[in-house]
Design an enzyme around this catalytic site. Structure first.
Site, mmCIF file in Angstrom:
data_model
loop_
_atom_site.group_PDB
_atom_site.id
_atom_site.type_symbol
_atom_site.label_atom_id
_atom_site.label_comp_id
_atom_site.label_asym_id
_atom_site.label_seq_id
_atom_site.Cartn_x
_atom_site.Cartn_y
_atom_site.Cartn_z
ATOM 1 N N HIS A 65 13.185 21.361 3.180
ATOM 2 C CA HIS A 65 13.172 20.274 2.197
ATOM 3 C C HIS A 65 12.069 20.554 1.175
ATOM 4 O O HIS A 65 11.042 21.175 1.482
ATOM 5 C CB HIS A 65 12.924 18.927 2.863
ATOM 6 C CG HIS A 65 13.123 17.776 1.923
ATOM 7 N ND1 HIS A 65 14.343 17.468 1.353
ATOM 8 C CD2 HIS A 65 12.234 16.871 1.400
ATOM 9 C CE1 HIS A 65 14.207 16.427 0.548
ATOM 10 N NE2 HIS A 65 12.945 16.053 0.554
ATOM 11 N N HIS B 103 11.990 13.479 -5.271
ATOM 12 C CA HIS B 103 12.848 14.399 -4.526
ATOM 13 C C HIS B 103 14.245 13.814 -4.351
ATOM 14 O O HIS B 103 14.467 12.614 -4.487
ATOM 15 C CB HIS B 103 12.226 14.710 -3.158
ATOM 16 C CG HIS B 103 12.210 13.550 -2.203
ATOM 17 N ND1 HIS B 103 12.204 13.709 -0.834
ATOM 18 C CD2 HIS B 103 12.190 12.202 -2.396
ATOM 19 C CE1 HIS B 103 12.179 12.522 -0.231
ATOM 20 N NE2 HIS B 103 12.162 11.597 -1.163
ATOM 21 N N CYS C 211 18.104 18.762 -2.504
ATOM 22 C CA CYS C 211 16.652 18.808 -2.737
ATOM 23 C C CYS C 211 16.228 20.011 -3.579
ATOM 24 O O CYS C 211 15.511 19.873 -4.575
ATOM 25 C CB CYS C 211 15.897 18.774 -1.406
ATOM 26 S SG CYS C 211 16.134 20.224 -0.349
#
Length: 350
Positions: A314, A326, A266
């Protein structure tokens, strides 16, 4: 019936993987009862949970590595300072040694009663001219001695100060080395735990059928999302240009620790995307949460960086209309998804 047995086999395999992974992540608390998956869909859900835990470990390991890199840099700076201080000490001590013989001679002369005062000149002179000559000589000798003593004291003081500085530099270098070693051990431990967790996730993913893997991967775009139209509407700028770069990576696989150009985790995707527009963004999601300026959720614009979970483990890039691009988790390629599917934390504008 065969399909039923296959799904139960998948669930059993994932159940074992879940137990091992939770043990490696949570430690003693993993002794608590864990509900075992009994269906393929439940097994997929558990694998996602395991992948999520691995993503957390991945970011923790990356943060620890970044901390180690900083500690090693500090150690190198401290070592360089110690080397410079040691060189200064050596030079100062050499200067002291240069004056030492002259000081020694002066001290010996005083100790043995050498006649160097004005009264001795008067008593030992046989004529006015001889007196003047002796007095002039004594004045010169006195001035030279005083200058030598002053120079010696200055050199000695400089040597003492340099030694004190070198001692402080040595202490700092030793502390920096110790700090680096402590973090190095933490990095090694986190990487070991992450490696075990990754192994379990990959094994669990391998137990899924092709259909279940496709279900896990999902669609790269939510219904109604038009990437081409969005790209046309994006205004030039570091944020929107980084978003455009990220959108070119749709479909690339998620890989722990990867930073591109064709596989990402990520924070690696965010770092890569902004690098394409000249922005040197930090590596981890927690570091990215301190970069740029904060933006409220109500003021989000395409290109803003959105961060998730209470531990900020994240991150993605906002794509407008409640969407983000993402690198989600293992088994799920880079995609566009609603930000509402992940616990929101904060946002930054780079």
């Amino acid at each position: 019936m065969i399909a039923h047995h296959r799904k139960r086999g998948i669930a059993a395999s994932l159940s074992a993987a879940v137990i091992v992974c939770v043990a490696c992540v949570a430690g003693p608390s993993a002794a608590d009862p864990v509900a075992l998956p009994t269906t393929a869909s439940d097994a997929i859900s558990r694998m996602v949970e395991m992948s999520r835990e691995s993503e957390q470990l991945n970011q923790q390991a990356l943060t620890a590595q970044a901390d180690l890199d900083a500690k090693l840099t500090a150690q190198h700076v401290a070592d360089d300072a110690l080397a410079a201080a040691s060189a200064t000490v050596a030079a100062a001590q050499a200067e002291v040694r240069r004056y030492q013989p002259m000081i020694d001679r002066t001290v010996i002369a005083q100790y043995t009663g050498a006649r160097t005062n004005s009264m001795f000149a008067v008593l030992s002179s046989h004529s006015p001219q001889q007196l003047v000559d002796k007095m002039s000589t004594l004045d010169v000798l006195s001035q030279q001695t005083a200058d030598t003593v002053r120079a010696f004291k200055k050199a000695a003081d400089a040597a003492s100060a340099a030694e004190a500085s070198a001692k402080a530099a040595d202490d700092k270098a030793k502390a920096a080395t110790a700090a680096a070693e402590t973090v190095r051990a933490d990095v090694s431990r986190k990487q070991t735990v992450l490696s075990g967790s990754i192994t379990q996730v990959v094994e669990a993913w391998g137990a899924l059928s092709a259909h279940d893997k496709a279900t896990l991967a999902g669609s790269p775009f939510p219904p109604g999302f038009d990437r081409d139209s969005l790209l046309k509407d994006l205004l030039p700028g570091s944020g929107t240009s980084a978003l455009a770069a990220a959108l070119t990576r749709i479909g690339d696989p998620y890989v722990w620790g990867a930073t591109g150009p064709d596989k990402f985790d990520c924070s690696g995707l965010v770092q890569w995307a902004f690098k394409q527009v000249g922005k040197d963004v930090p590596r981890t999601s927690s570091q990215q949460a301190t970069y740029g300026t904060p933006v409220s959720k109500d003021d989000l614009q395409p290109g803003d960086v959105v961060l998730f979970y209470s531990d900020i483990s994240h991150v993605g890039i906002y794509a407008g209309n409640g969407m983000m691009v993402h690198a989600s988790t293992f088994g799920v390629p880079v995609a566009v998804a609603p930000i509402s599917t992940t616990p929101y934390h904060s946002a930054r504008r780079y």
